[in-house]
Design a protein around this motif. Sequence first.
Motif, mmCIF file in Angstrom:
data_model
loop_
_atom_site.group_PDB
_atom_site.id
_atom_site.type_symbol
_atom_site.label_atom_id
_atom_site.label_comp_id
_atom_site.label_asym_id
_atom_site.label_seq_id
_atom_site.Cartn_x
_atom_site.Cartn_y
_atom_site.Cartn_z
ATOM 1 N N VAL A 132 0.858 -1.294 0.024
ATOM 2 C CA VAL A 132 0.020 -0.073 0.171
ATOM 3 C C VAL A 132 0.677 1.390 0.162
ATOM 4 O O VAL A 132 0.664 2.359 -0.569
ATOM 5 N N LEU A 133 1.934 1.147 0.638
ATOM 6 C CA LEU A 133 3.181 2.335 0.642
ATOM 7 C C LEU A 133 3.322 2.769 -0.626
ATOM 8 O O LEU A 133 4.007 3.783 -0.838
ATOM 9 N N HIS A 134 3.488 1.998 -1.675
ATOM 10 C CA HIS A 134 3.717 2.116 -3.110
ATOM 11 C C HIS A 134 2.878 2.905 -3.808
ATOM 12 O O HIS A 134 2.830 3.133 -5.338
ATOM 13 N N LEU A 135 1.544 3.234 -3.210
ATOM 14 C CA LEU A 135 0.498 3.677 -4.302
ATOM 15 C C LEU A 135 0.898 4.839 -4.946
ATOM 16 O O LEU A 135 0.212 5.005 -6.029
ATOM 17 N N ASP A 136 1.706 5.773 -4.505
ATOM 18 C CA ASP A 136 2.060 6.974 -5.351
ATOM 19 C C ASP A 136 2.801 6.476 -6.365
ATOM 20 O O ASP A 136 2.586 6.942 -7.631
ATOM 21 N N VAL A 137 3.836 5.615 -6.382
ATOM 22 C CA VAL A 137 4.376 5.285 -7.597
ATOM 23 C C VAL A 137 3.508 4.671 -8.548
ATOM 24 O O VAL A 137 3.605 4.978 -9.711
ATOM 25 N N LEU A 138 2.840 3.678 -7.980
ATOM 26 C CA LEU A 138 1.720 2.897 -8.993
ATOM 27 C C LEU A 138 0.768 3.905 -9.518
ATOM 28 O O LEU A 138 0.481 3.546 -10.718
ATOM 29 N N MET A 139 0.288 4.763 -8.939
ATOM 30 C CA MET A 139 -0.467 5.741 -9.494
ATOM 31 C C MET A 139 0.006 6.451 -10.593
ATOM 32 O O MET A 139 -0.523 6.574 -11.689
ATOM 33 N N ARG A 140 1.206 7.058 -10.220
ATOM 34 C CA ARG A 140 1.597 7.884 -11.392
ATOM 35 C C ARG A 140 2.099 6.961 -12.595
ATOM 36 O O ARG A 140 1.851 7.345 -13.610
ATOM 37 N N GLU A 141 2.382 5.710 -12.535
ATOM 38 C CA GLU A 141 2.625 4.959 -13.696
ATOM 39 C C GLU A 141 1.488 4.442 -14.466
ATOM 40 O O GLU A 141 1.535 4.438 -15.675
ATOM 41 N N ALA A 142 0.515 4.420 -13.640
ATOM 42 C CA ALA A 142 -0.984 4.115 -14.154
ATOM 43 C C ALA A 142 -1.467 5.207 -14.977
ATOM 44 O O ALA A 142 -1.689 5.015 -16.130
ATOM 45 N N ALA A 143 -1.388 6.240 -14.597
ATOM 46 C CA ALA A 143 -1.351 7.594 -15.390
ATOM 47 C C ALA A 143 -0.688 7.601 -16.712
ATOM 48 O O ALA A 143 -1.026 8.036 -17.812
ATOM 49 N N ARG A 144 0.630 7.001 -16.546
ATOM 50 C CA ARG A 144 1.330 7.199 -17.891
ATOM 51 C C ARG A 144 0.770 6.214 -18.927
ATOM 52 O O ARG A 144 0.719 6.454 -19.790
ATOM 53 N N ILE A 145 0.220 4.996 -18.162
ATOM 54 C CA ILE A 145 -0.231 3.986 -19.155
ATOM 55 C C ILE A 145 -1.559 4.763 -19.838
ATOM 56 O O ILE A 145 -1.581 4.569 -21.028
ATOM 57 N N GLU A 146 -2.473 5.331 -19.172
ATOM 58 C CA GLU A 146 -3.427 5.993 -19.571
ATOM 59 C C GLU A 146 -3.239 7.013 -20.650
ATOM 60 O O GLU A 146 -3.786 7.042 -21.847
ATOM 61 N N GLN A 147 -2.092 7.784 -20.620
ATOM 62 C CA GLN A 147 -1.701 8.581 -21.713
ATOM 63 C C GLN A 147 -0.725 8.035 -22.805
ATOM 64 O O GLN A 147 -0.465 8.751 -23.614
ATOM 65 N N GLY A 148 -0.633 6.730 -22.666
ATOM 66 C CA GLY A 148 0.238 6.211 -23.670
ATOM 67 C C GLY A 148 1.587 6.461 -23.678
ATOM 68 O O GLY A 148 2.433 6.412 -24.779
ATOM 69 N N LEU A 149 2.244 6.784 -22.632
ATOM 70 C CA LEU A 149 3.649 7.317 -22.444
ATOM 71 C C LEU A 149 4.588 6.088 -22.016
ATOM 72 O O LEU A 149 3.840 4.992 -21.316
ATOM 73 N N ALA A 150 5.796 5.953 -22.372
ATOM 74 C CA ALA A 150 6.461 5.097 -22.059
ATOM 75 C C ALA A 150 6.587 4.982 -20.334
ATOM 76 O O ALA A 150 6.521 5.886 -19.647
ATOM 77 N N PRO A 151 7.167 3.822 -19.866
ATOM 78 C CA PRO A 151 7.457 3.721 -18.517
ATOM 79 C C PRO A 151 8.364 4.591 -18.030
ATOM 80 O O PRO A 151 9.351 4.721 -19.070
ATOM 81 N N SER A 152 8.380 4.982 -16.770
ATOM 82 C CA SER A 152 9.395 6.017 -16.306
ATOM 83 C C SER A 152 10.767 5.178 -16.327
ATOM 84 O O SER A 152 11.836 5.652 -16.679
ATOM 85 N N THR A 153 10.706 4.027 -15.752
ATOM 86 C CA THR A 153 11.966 2.706 -15.783
ATOM 87 C C THR A 153 11.387 1.592 -16.010
ATOM 88 O O THR A 153 10.446 1.147 -15.461
ATOM 89 N N PRO A 154 12.191 0.625 -16.397
ATOM 90 C CA PRO A 154 12.080 -0.768 -16.444
ATOM 91 C C PRO A 154 11.525 -1.249 -15.141
ATOM 92 O O PRO A 154 10.627 -2.158 -14.883
ATOM 93 N N GLN A 155 12.210 -0.801 -14.032
ATOM 94 C CA GLN A 155 11.822 -1.295 -12.697
ATOM 95 C C GLN A 155 10.631 -1.047 -12.198
ATOM 96 O O GLN A 155 9.807 -1.716 -11.806
#
Length: 414
Positions: A132-155
């Motif tokens: 649960v403490l990773h939610l901020d990171v997960l939310m940001r990456e989910a937003a990138r997926i919605e926008q069709g952007l590449a992942p921030s990092t492979p990790q």
Amino acid sequence: MTTSEALRCYVYIQLPGSLDVVTCGLFEQKDGVGRFVYGRSYRSNPLAVELEKFDLPLGSNTFETARLGGIFGALRDSSPDAWGRTVIERQLGRVDLTEVDFLLHSPEDRAGALSFGVDTAPPAPIHQFNKVLHLDVLMREAARIEQGLAPSTPQLDSLIQPGSSLGGARPKNVVEDDEGLWVAKFPARNDRWNNAVVEAGMLRLAQECGLRAAFGRVLSVAGQDVLLVRRFDRERVDGGGYLRHRMVSALTVLRADENPLDRSKWSYLLLADELKRWVAHPDEDMRELFSRMVFNALISNVDDHPRNHALIAPGTAWNLSPAYDLTPAPQASIERDLAMEVGSAKNRRANRTNLLSECGRFRLSRDEASRLIDQMKTTVSTRWRAVVTECGGTEADLNAISRAFDYEGFEYTP
């Protein structure tokens, strides 16, 4: 792949009340026809259970289906939804994936008790989930997926999993805390109100109406609200790990097509009939189903399609799962149509007359059904504002959804 090539995978299942995962059978799809056969060793296992009650009963037969493009309902229910498919396509860099590909590339957080692989023996289960403490990171990456952007990092990309098929097609992930596993539903770009607080409010309002609804809570993450819905198909055990409960959607129970252009079997009445065959306590579950139909009408939840209803089997017996995906859809019109047929008029019109017209199919007398409707209508009308506010809703949120409640057409008599 040419149409003459067969796709195949082994199907594994976590046995009821056990952490043991075993191979239960082999699935093959060719030319739009699916075939499944239970393994001999699985059939001889005293803990063996069927994948679904009528289309895949436990036995030595080779079962075939052409429905859903040749995918048995119980297998399709384990496959990712639209959001999960987007995530898998992004991670694999492919848009030509087959249904078997999606089954093979979904992680352990899928709904239900099944998993899939290419080996005869199941791999060792992985009990590592995002926290649960990773939610901020997960939310940001989910937003990138919605926008069709590449992942921030492979990790970071590797942290984004398709999520359970529970919870609709909105951005989500499965996360863990000391209480267990949750489906985290993130804000979406096209949200017209704070979806987290509104959906949390509807789950709580359903409970106040006496329904068995999933438990949800709202967390504020990086200035935005995220809805956490507790997984009801998982049960944490002492010492670590989770029991996984079998689960099938109403789409599977009804043998229905998921294309909304063919709603011939999208029906609360037909689902009530099926409960008589499927569940251990049909009277209890049919009353619950009737109440959910009424609740969906009262809050204008017009997204109540068959994949948003399910049966669950924590042990050997099936029963109606807790209610989930309860969201209002405010409209300017004075009448509402639900996604599924509700009454003798053979239509989906969500008014009192139509809701009452076939109450006997739910083993309710007209007086009983009328009392249920009256009680629920009073609760919804008097409590929806307070409940949404208690979950964090603002006056703007209340104004945005207000047309979903107390609409004139509910009491309309044709």
